[in-house]
Motif scaffolding. Structure first.
Motif, PDB file in Angstrom:
ATOM      1  N   SER A 122      -7.756  -3.115  14.224  1.00  0.00           N
ATOM      2  CA  SER A 122      -8.442  -3.265  12.930  1.00  0.00           C
ATOM      3  C   SER A 122      -7.974  -2.202  11.940  1.00  0.00           C
ATOM      4  O   SER A 122      -7.683  -2.502  10.770  1.00  0.00           O
ATOM      5  CB  SER A 122      -9.962  -3.151  13.113  1.00  0.00           C
ATOM      6  OG  SER A 122     -10.423  -4.141  13.987  1.00  0.00           O
ATOM      7  N   GLN A 123      -7.905  -0.947  12.418  1.00  0.00           N
ATOM      8  CA  GLN A 123      -7.459   0.152  11.550  1.00  0.00           C
ATOM      9  C   GLN A 123      -6.012  -0.050  11.109  1.00  0.00           C
ATOM     10  O   GLN A 123      -5.651   0.248   9.954  1.00  0.00           O
ATOM     11  CB  GLN A 123      -7.600   1.501  12.285  1.00  0.00           C
ATOM     12  CG  GLN A 123      -9.013   1.910  12.617  1.00  0.00           C
ATOM     13  CD  GLN A 123      -9.810   2.375  11.394  1.00  0.00           C
ATOM     14  OE1 GLN A 123      -9.415   2.161  10.246  1.00  0.00           O
ATOM     15  NE2 GLN A 123     -10.974   2.987  11.652  1.00  0.00           N
ATOM     16  N   LEU A 124      -5.200  -0.596  11.968  1.00  0.00           N
ATOM     17  CA  LEU A 124      -3.802  -0.860  11.622  1.00  0.00           C
ATOM     18  C   LEU A 124      -3.723  -1.927  10.531  1.00  0.00           C
ATOM     19  O   LEU A 124      -2.916  -1.815   9.596  1.00  0.00           O
ATOM     20  CB  LEU A 124      -3.040  -1.317  12.876  1.00  0.00           C
ATOM     21  CG  LEU A 124      -1.512  -1.399  12.764  1.00  0.00           C
ATOM     22  CD1 LEU A 124      -0.902  -0.040  12.438  1.00  0.00           C
ATOM     23  CD2 LEU A 124      -0.925  -1.916  14.080  1.00  0.00           C
ATOM     24  N   LEU A 125      -4.578  -2.949  10.642  1.00  0.00           N
ATOM     25  CA  LEU A 125      -4.602  -4.009   9.629  1.00  0.00           C
ATOM     26  C   LEU A 125      -5.145  -3.492   8.296  1.00  0.00           C
ATOM     27  O   LEU A 125      -4.793  -4.010   7.221  1.00  0.00           O
ATOM     28  CB  LEU A 125      -5.467  -5.175  10.113  1.00  0.00           C
ATOM     29  CG  LEU A 125      -4.871  -6.027  11.240  1.00  0.00           C
ATOM     30  CD1 LEU A 125      -5.938  -6.935  11.864  1.00  0.00           C
ATOM     31  CD2 LEU A 125      -3.720  -6.884  10.712  1.00  0.00           C
ATOM     32  N   LEU A 126      -6.006  -2.465   8.365  1.00  0.00           N
ATOM     33  CA  LEU A 126      -6.565  -1.871   7.139  1.00  0.00           C
ATOM     34  C   LEU A 126      -5.648  -0.808   6.541  1.00  0.00           C
ATOM     35  O   LEU A 126      -5.997  -0.171   5.530  1.00  0.00           O
ATOM     36  CB  LEU A 126      -7.935  -1.252   7.446  1.00  0.00           C
ATOM     37  CG  LEU A 126      -9.064  -2.257   7.750  1.00  0.00           C
ATOM     38  CD1 LEU A 126     -10.282  -1.548   8.322  1.00  0.00           C
ATOM     39  CD2 LEU A 126      -9.437  -3.029   6.489  1.00  0.00           C
ATOM     40  N   GLY A 127      -4.484  -0.595   7.161  1.00  0.00           N
ATOM     41  CA  GLY A 127      -3.502   0.361   6.638  1.00  0.00           C
ATOM     42  C   GLY A 127      -3.848   1.806   6.937  1.00  0.00           C
ATOM     43  O   GLY A 127      -3.586   2.695   6.112  1.00  0.00           O
ATOM     44  N   ARG A 128      -4.452   2.048   8.091  1.00  0.00           N
ATOM     45  CA  ARG A 128      -4.808   3.410   8.511  1.00  0.00           C
ATOM     46  C   ARG A 128      -4.115   3.720   9.831  1.00  0.00           C
ATOM     47  O   ARG A 128      -4.738   3.741  10.895  1.00  0.00           O
ATOM     48  CB  ARG A 128      -6.321   3.541   8.673  1.00  0.00           C
ATOM     49  CG  ARG A 128      -7.109   3.209   7.409  1.00  0.00           C
ATOM     50  CD  ARG A 128      -8.576   3.057   7.707  1.00  0.00           C
ATOM     51  NE  ARG A 128      -9.324   2.550   6.569  1.00  0.00           N
ATOM     52  CZ  ARG A 128     -10.571   2.095   6.625  1.00  0.00           C
ATOM     53  NH1 ARG A 128     -11.202   2.063   7.805  1.00  0.00           N
ATOM     54  NH2 ARG A 128     -11.193   1.658   5.541  1.00  0.00           N
ATOM     55  N   PRO A 129      -2.818   3.957   9.806  1.00  0.00           N
ATOM     56  CA  PRO A 129      -2.045   4.123  11.040  1.00  0.00           C
ATOM     57  C   PRO A 129      -2.453   5.332  11.882  1.00  0.00           C
ATOM     58  O   PRO A 129      -2.429   5.270  13.104  1.00  0.00           O
ATOM     59  CB  PRO A 129      -0.611   4.264  10.542  1.00  0.00           C
ATOM     60  CG  PRO A 129      -0.722   4.681   9.121  1.00  0.00           C
ATOM     61  CD  PRO A 129      -1.977   4.063   8.603  1.00  0.00           C
ATOM     62  N   THR A 130      -2.853   6.437  11.239  1.00  0.00           N
ATOM     63  CA  THR A 130      -3.213   7.644  11.997  1.00  0.00           C
ATOM     64  C   THR A 130      -4.473   7.383  12.841  1.00  0.00           C
ATOM     65  O   THR A 130      -4.521   7.696  14.034  1.00  0.00           O
ATOM     66  CB  THR A 130      -3.457   8.827  11.048  1.00  0.00           C
ATOM     67  OG1 THR A 130      -2.293   9.016  10.229  1.00  0.00           O
ATOM     68  CG2 THR A 130      -3.751  10.109  11.826  1.00  0.00           C
TER      69      THR A 130
END
Length: 475
Positions: free
Chosen positions: A252-260
């Motif tokens: 989910s975080q990856l899809l929201l553009g939060r790679p860290t």
């Protein structure tokens, strides 16, 4: 190698199960031949299903056998087939499980046992789902849900709602799936089942994340559900579910553009999965980490995690193939044993049939001999009667011919005598007659001579006499 280990484990389990079955049979021998004893067998089979489904299968079959021997119908055969279905389900043989579930369902329907009907239909739904027949699975789940609601059976209601929601998810009917997941959460809240609620919330999140047209909004909704499920779980409650939640949160975080943040969550999930050997979760996390590092431009790490993902995929595939081979082997053995049993029953029936046919043949031979003897005697009597009738007929014919011969003889003699007298009278007249009269008398005399010499009557006489005396004149 894996296949050999699985077969060895199955063989060891079979030996242990055989010893336990002997103990059950020994205890059964000291119990009365009642319905309660047969039900005890079914309950015992169900209890041991979790650790030894093969023993469950043999025990349930023993219950069926005893029910047949003790002339017990109704609940016992229904429950035995139900337990057999559960045992085949545990052995990942859904086709055979459905076969016994259907028999149990028919018997429960006859008795109108609603609660057990609901459980059977729920089990059939899961079995059809395992076979990939989602629509059939959904139909049985809906029926189970309807009955459970009517019976107010909370436990089966919870299971039916959960599997029905999962089925709608597989059919990509998101709204219906969400509706039933929300209902499932309400039921589990009534049970205060925090782990169960966390499981449902994770499934809801996966619904949003599996959407082909996933957006940032979907990813955010999924993250909210995952965070809520994370708060419900205590440490050590369900590490497999916890690792899956971390993996989905990272996605989910990856899809929201939060790679860290995604990397942190994925590695938390990887740590849990690695500690507990959750290869399926690890494979999913490796794929997401490979995608993450590829987006960052760190192609070395991306390739490294991609390689790990491929290795796990191959390992999983090998395990799945080995399980499939083992499942097919067990299915083959089960079917073979059933065929052997059917063949044994057929041979026994054939032996009984041959024995009966032998006795019937002996009876038929005796009856045929009696019929032939009666026929021979009757024929002999008939022949004697026919012979007597023929002799009587021949005697009558002889008498008739004798009368005919006598008549011909008398007629012939009278004619000849008359002709002799007539000829004598003509000759007397000729002596005193004139020339013309003499001539006329001579002509009449010739006519008399001609008739006197005619042999027609004689031929008739010869023919009649020959018939009576075996061709006397011809010889």
């Amino acid at each position: 190698m894996i296949r050999r280990v699985l077969i060895a484990c199955c063989f060891s389990a079979s030996l242990v199960g055989f010893a336990q079955l002997k103990q059950i049979q020994k205890k059964l021998a000291s119990m009365p031949e009642t319905e309660q004893t047969a039900l005890w067998l079914c309950d015992t089979a169900l209890v041991i299903c979790t650790h030894n489904p093969i023993l469950t299968q043999h025990t349930a079959k023993l219950a069926l056998k005893k029910a047949d021997e003790w002339n017990i119908s109704g609940l016992v055969p229904a429950k035995a087939h139900h337990v057999l279905g559960v045992s085949y389900d545990a052995r990942q043989l859904p086709e055979l499980a459905i076969k016994h579930y259907l028999i149990a369902l028919e018997k429960y329907d006859e008795m109108d046992v609603k609660k057990d009907i609901a459980i059977i239909k729920a089990n059939m739904g899961r079995a059809f789902d395992d076979m990939g027949h989602t629509e059939n699975a959904m139909n049985y789940m809906k029926e189970s849900l309807r009955i459970s609601r009517y019976q107010n059976d909370s436990i089966n209601l919870d299971k039916s709602i959960f599997h029905l929601a999962a089925g709608f998810g597989k059919l990509n009917l998101i709204d219906s799936a969400l509706h039933f997941y929300q209902e499932c959460i309400q039921v589990r809240r009534a049970f205060e089942d925090a782990t169960g609620i966390a499981h449902v919330l994770n499934n809801i999140a996966e619904l949003y994340l599996s959407n082909s047209e996933i957006s940032a909004e979907h990813a955010q909704i999924a993250l909210i559900h995952l965070k809520e499920s994370l708060t419900l779980l205590k440490e050590g409650d369900n590490n497999n579910l916890l690792a899956t939640i971390y993996a989905n949160m990272g996605k989910s975080q990856l899809l929201l553009g939060r790679p860290t943040e995604a990397e942190r969550l994925l590695k938390n999930g990887l740590l849990l999965a690695d500690e507990n050997d959750f290869d399926q979760v690890k494979e999913q996390i490796f794929g997401k980490l490979s995608e993450l590092y590829n987006q960052r431009g760190d192609y070395k790490k991306a390739l490294e995690y991609y390689g790990k993902e491929i290795l796990l995929y191959k390992k999983q595939r090998n395990i799945e193939v080995a399980k499939q081979v083992d499942r097919l082997t067990m299915q083959y053995e089960t079917v073979r044993q059933e065929k052997q049993f059917a063949e044994l029953q057929r041979q026994r029936a054939l032996e009984v049939g041959v024995r009966n046919l032998f006795f019937i043949s002996i009876v038929c031979v005796i009856l045929l001999a009696i019929i032939l003897l009666f026929y021979a005697r009757q024929k002999r009597k008939n022949d004697e009667i026919i012979s007597q009738l023929r002799l009587q007929s021949l005697a009558d014919q002889i008498n008739a011919k004798n009368k005919e011969i006598s008549s011909y003889t008398v007629s012939f003699l009278q004619k000849n005598q008359l002709m002799e007298e007539l000829k004598s009278q003509i000759n007397e007249l000729k002596k005193s007659a004139d020339m013309s009269t003499n001539k006329e008398l001579t002509r009449i005399n010739r006519i008399v001579d001609h008739n006197f010499r005619s042999d027609e009557e004689w031929k008739t006489f010869q023919l009649t006499f020959d018939q009576m005396h075996d061709d006397f004149f011809k010889s």
